[in-house]
Design a protein around this motif. Structure first.
Motif, mmCIF file in Angstrom:
data_model
loop_
_atom_site.group_PDB
_atom_site.id
_atom_site.type_symbol
_atom_site.label_atom_id
_atom_site.label_comp_id
_atom_site.label_asym_id
_atom_site.label_seq_id
_atom_site.Cartn_x
_atom_site.Cartn_y
_atom_site.Cartn_z
ATOM 1 N N THR A 194 0.808 -1.221 0.000
ATOM 2 C CA THR A 194 0.000 0.000 0.000
ATOM 3 C C THR A 194 0.838 1.265 0.000
ATOM 4 O O THR A 194 0.315 2.354 0.188
ATOM 5 C CB THR A 194 -0.918 0.025 1.233
ATOM 6 O OG1 THR A 194 -0.121 -0.064 2.419
ATOM 7 C CG2 THR A 194 -1.899 -1.129 1.190
ATOM 8 N N SER A 207 -14.756 0.246 9.342
ATOM 9 C CA SER A 207 -14.132 -0.726 8.460
ATOM 10 C C SER A 207 -14.462 -2.131 8.922
ATOM 11 O O SER A 207 -14.726 -2.367 10.105
ATOM 12 C CB SER A 207 -12.607 -0.536 8.442
ATOM 13 O OG SER A 207 -11.984 -1.533 7.655
ATOM 14 N N THR A 213 -6.225 -2.919 9.531
ATOM 15 C CA THR A 213 -5.803 -2.735 8.144
ATOM 16 C C THR A 213 -6.184 -1.350 7.636
ATOM 17 O O THR A 213 -5.388 -0.666 6.983
ATOM 18 C CB THR A 213 -6.439 -3.811 7.251
ATOM 19 O OG1 THR A 213 -5.985 -5.101 7.687
ATOM 20 C CG2 THR A 213 -6.056 -3.617 5.799
ATOM 21 N N ARG A 214 -7.390 -0.889 7.970
ATOM 22 C CA ARG A 214 -7.830 0.423 7.494
ATOM 23 C C ARG A 214 -7.041 1.545 8.159
ATOM 24 O O ARG A 214 -6.594 2.474 7.484
ATOM 25 C CB ARG A 214 -9.332 0.603 7.790
ATOM 26 C CG ARG A 214 -9.851 1.976 7.359
ATOM 27 C CD ARG A 214 -9.780 2.129 5.862
ATOM 28 N NE ARG A 214 -10.207 3.449 5.422
ATOM 29 C CZ ARG A 214 -9.393 4.380 4.951
ATOM 30 N NH1 ARG A 214 -8.080 4.137 4.886
ATOM 31 N NH2 ARG A 214 -9.845 5.551 4.544
ATOM 32 N N THR A 255 -3.600 2.232 6.768
ATOM 33 C CA THR A 255 -3.475 2.894 5.471
ATOM 34 C C THR A 255 -3.255 4.394 5.603
ATOM 35 O O THR A 255 -2.720 5.020 4.692
ATOM 36 C CB THR A 255 -4.725 2.651 4.606
ATOM 37 O OG1 THR A 255 -5.867 3.265 5.223
ATOM 38 C CG2 THR A 255 -4.988 1.170 4.422
ATOM 39 N N TYR A 256 -3.656 4.988 6.710
ATOM 40 C CA TYR A 256 -3.459 6.426 6.880
ATOM 41 C C TYR A 256 -1.984 6.778 7.041
ATOM 42 O O TYR A 256 -1.596 7.934 6.890
ATOM 43 C CB TYR A 256 -4.231 6.930 8.101
ATOM 44 C CG TYR A 256 -5.728 6.967 7.895
ATOM 45 C CD1 TYR A 256 -6.343 8.068 7.326
ATOM 46 C CD2 TYR A 256 -6.519 5.878 8.254
ATOM 47 C CE1 TYR A 256 -7.719 8.099 7.126
ATOM 48 C CE2 TYR A 256 -7.893 5.897 8.058
ATOM 49 C CZ TYR A 256 -8.483 6.999 7.498
ATOM 50 O OH TYR A 256 -9.848 7.013 7.299
ATOM 51 N N GLU A 295 -3.288 7.058 0.736
ATOM 52 C CA GLU A 295 -4.232 8.044 1.265
ATOM 53 C C GLU A 295 -3.656 9.414 0.984
ATOM 54 O O GLU A 295 -2.792 9.897 1.725
ATOM 55 C CB GLU A 295 -4.435 7.821 2.762
ATOM 56 C CG GLU A 295 -5.329 8.853 3.434
ATOM 57 C CD GLU A 295 -6.683 8.959 2.755
ATOM 58 O OE1 GLU A 295 -6.859 9.905 1.953
ATOM 59 O OE2 GLU A 295 -7.549 8.123 3.013
#
Length: 590
Positions: free
Chosen positions: A208, A249, A254-255, A258-259, A264
């Protein structure tokens, strides 16, 4: 068992950094490359060679290489490019034999390829053709990673041949599968070395990674340590413990991660992470419970970085008043006055359009004064234009006016035929005269009316029900249960394996939130709509219904699809000068 209650759940156990994902040093990669007769498996192109290298922690564990019989002639330009001729593949095994052997070689690995959609797409195509289940491989695309890491100063492009020079690959790519796979291994290791200096140490971070995420964001990745792999809601807080952002989420950790390392790239999210000092999580039994908690938390805290659902109290309603001479009015809230309400509308403009559609159809009074039962005033210009029955001057008797009001109420709550007929005739007349802008105004008014009345009819039906208990089997085979009271989610849970379903549902109902009928609704319209979508989804079974949950057969909802389709088609229109011819399908140069 999980119920909707205000108490927050905290995940207290501290975890090491490595537990945020799979450390790259422990991941086994299978780097694969294919040679083919063309660029599209679906278009009939075949695989002529498969090459793969299995590697972990920088050590090569094994290699796989075989030519493949394409069952046809290899185009001359492909033979010149790859060096693979018809005579070389005449005795090669077919893809039916090669594919299962490769899948066995790659079992348990993370697939890596340069331009992975091409290579993995071919393999998946032939797996499907053979009726084989495709393993749930994680995939890393070195071409995609390189585009995020390599600059013009490093290389003129991100072809495999160019990257092999940048990272001093021990093998020169030459359009043969094994050689190109070996070169891709060196490119992968070179990219991982660069990304390690940017704080990318796990497979999840590698997959990611985005160069647009600032180093300040990455330094705060430890905030995800306390977040579990579970469905629920997460809250970013600043140093003063103010809520900055609320999200939901199916996999919280996992969510949230991502930040800090993912793509993002929204400016306001980068700013939000810069202010964040803590992330709280609330685990939920079901995705629907998570959605509802998110809505309630956003409405409660009004986080500055959430753009939607922050002010449900600012809704707009259309009201048909209860007085001697009823009228239509825009209001901001529903009160217990026995009036009829429609809404809430998505915006004040939508509510005004709906009001205009009704005024176009029904000559109801539009003045805001409270009129006596026997009028003795001078009528306004609307009466002269036949847009008002003028009860102010006694031109209409209460019985006739009452019949008009009943038609308005019936259009709002049951059948929209009167409004549809009048507005459609006006649109046709304007269109016939090529007055398309005026026709468009009436189209928008009619669409606002249909959407608003359909929403009101659906929500009112749900809110009237004292209780609805419904269940649906999830992908994991377990049954999710929701208790809904007057349109508000009162409890949610998942029946444990082996438990008695009836006993579990009874306990859940007993522990559910008490919800009383109030003017308007106990829940926001957005919450009730989320619940409705779930109740109307495939596979839902009703366990208990106290009250009558129904919508009028001739209601506005049956006309909704037409307006939504028209709206979607308008948004999908592309100006002629912006259209581009499709690019030819080909394999990117290496």
């Amino acid at each position: 068992m999980s119920t909707i209650a205000p108490a927050a759940t905290r995940w207290e156990a501290q975890r090491s950094f490595d537990q945020l994902g799979r450390p790259l040093r422990d991941v086994t990669f299978c780097v694969v490359d294919l040679e083919t007769t063309g660029g599209s498996a679906a278009g009939g192109s075949m695989i002529t060679e498969v090459g793969a290298v299995k590697v972990r922690g920088g050590e090569v564990l094994g290699e796989f290489q075989t030519l493949v019989d394409p069952r046809g002639e290899i185009p001359a330009f492909i033979a010149v490019l790859t060096g693979i001729t018809n005579s070389m593949v005449v005795d090669a095994p077919p893809i039916e034999s090669v594919l299962p052997a490769f899948l066995e070689f790659a079992e348990g690995c993370v697939l890596v390829a340069h331009n992975a959609p091409f290579d993995v797409g071919f393999l998946r195509h032939f797996a499907e053709q053979q009726g084989r289940a495709w393993p749930r491989f994680d995939v890393v695309d070195t071409a995609k990673l390189a585009r995020r890491v390599i600059t013009r100063d490093d290389a003129p492009n991100c072809k495999l041949s160019s990257l092999a020079k940048v990272f001093n690959a021990s093998t020169t790519p030459n359009h043969r599968a094994l050689a190109d796979a070996r070169a891709t291994v060196d490119v992968l290791h070179g990219l991982m070395e660069r990304l390690g200096g940017l704080g990318v140490h796990t497979l999840e971070e590698l997959q990611t990674f985005s160069a647009k995420v600032s180093s300040a964001q990455r330094r705060k990745r430890h905030l995800a340590e306390s977040v579990p792999h579970a469905p629920g809601v997460y809250l970013f807080r600043d140093e003063q413990q103010r809520v900055l952002y609320v999200g939901t989420s199916k996999d919280l950790r996992t969510r949230v991660r991502t930040y800090f390392t993912a793509s993002e790239t929204r400016t306001r999210m980068g700013e939000m992470v810069g202010l964040a000092s803590r992330v709280d999580s609330i685990t939920c039994a079901t995705p629907l419970e998570a959605e509802v908690r998110e809505l309630r938390l956003i409405a409660e805290h009004k986080p500055r970085y959430n753009r939607r659902s922050r002010f449900p109290e600012k809704a707009h309603y259309l009201k048909l008043t209860r007085e001697a001479w009823p009228r239509l009015s825009l209001v901001r809230k529903v009160v217990d006055d026995d009036a009829d309400y429609v809404g809430p509308f998505s915006s004040k403009k939508a509510a005004e359009r709906c009001l205009a559609a009704l005024h176009d159809t029904f000559p109801v009074r539009q003045c805001t004064d409270r009129l006596p039962r026997h009028g003795n005033r001078t009528p306004c210009v609307l009466a002269e234009m036949s847009k008002c029955l003028a009860p102010c001057d006694g031109s209409v008797d209460p019985a006739t006016y009452g019949a008009l009001v009943r038609r308005i109420r019936d259009s709002l709550l049951r059948q929209p035929n009167d409004v549809l007929g009048v507005i459609n005739r006006r649109m046709e007349a304007f269109a016939a005269e090529e007055r398309f802008e005026e026709a468009g105004v009436h189209r928008d008014r009619l669409a606002a009316f249909v959407r608003g009345s359909a929403r009101a009819q659906r929500l009112a039906s749900l809110v009237r029900c004292r209780e609805i208990v419904a269940t649906r089997r999830g992908d994991d085979g377990r049954w999710a249960v929701h208790v809904v009271r007057h349109g508000r989610l009162a409890a949610a849970g998942v029946i444990p394996a082996g438990a008695d379903a009836r006993s579990y549902v009874d306990r859940l109902r007993g522990a559910a939130e008490t919800v009383r009928a109030v003017p308007g609704a106990p829940a926001t319209a957005e919450e009730s709509e989320r619940i409705l979508r779930w109740l109307e989804s495939d596979g839902v079974r009703l366990v208990e219904v106290e009250g009558e949950w129904s919508c009028p057969v001739g209601g506005s909802r049956r006309h909704l699809a037409m307006f939504e389709a028209a709206s979607d088609s308008r948004h999908a229109v592309v100006p002629f000068d912006e259209r581009r011819a499709p690019s030819p399908v080909h394999r990117p140069a290496r």
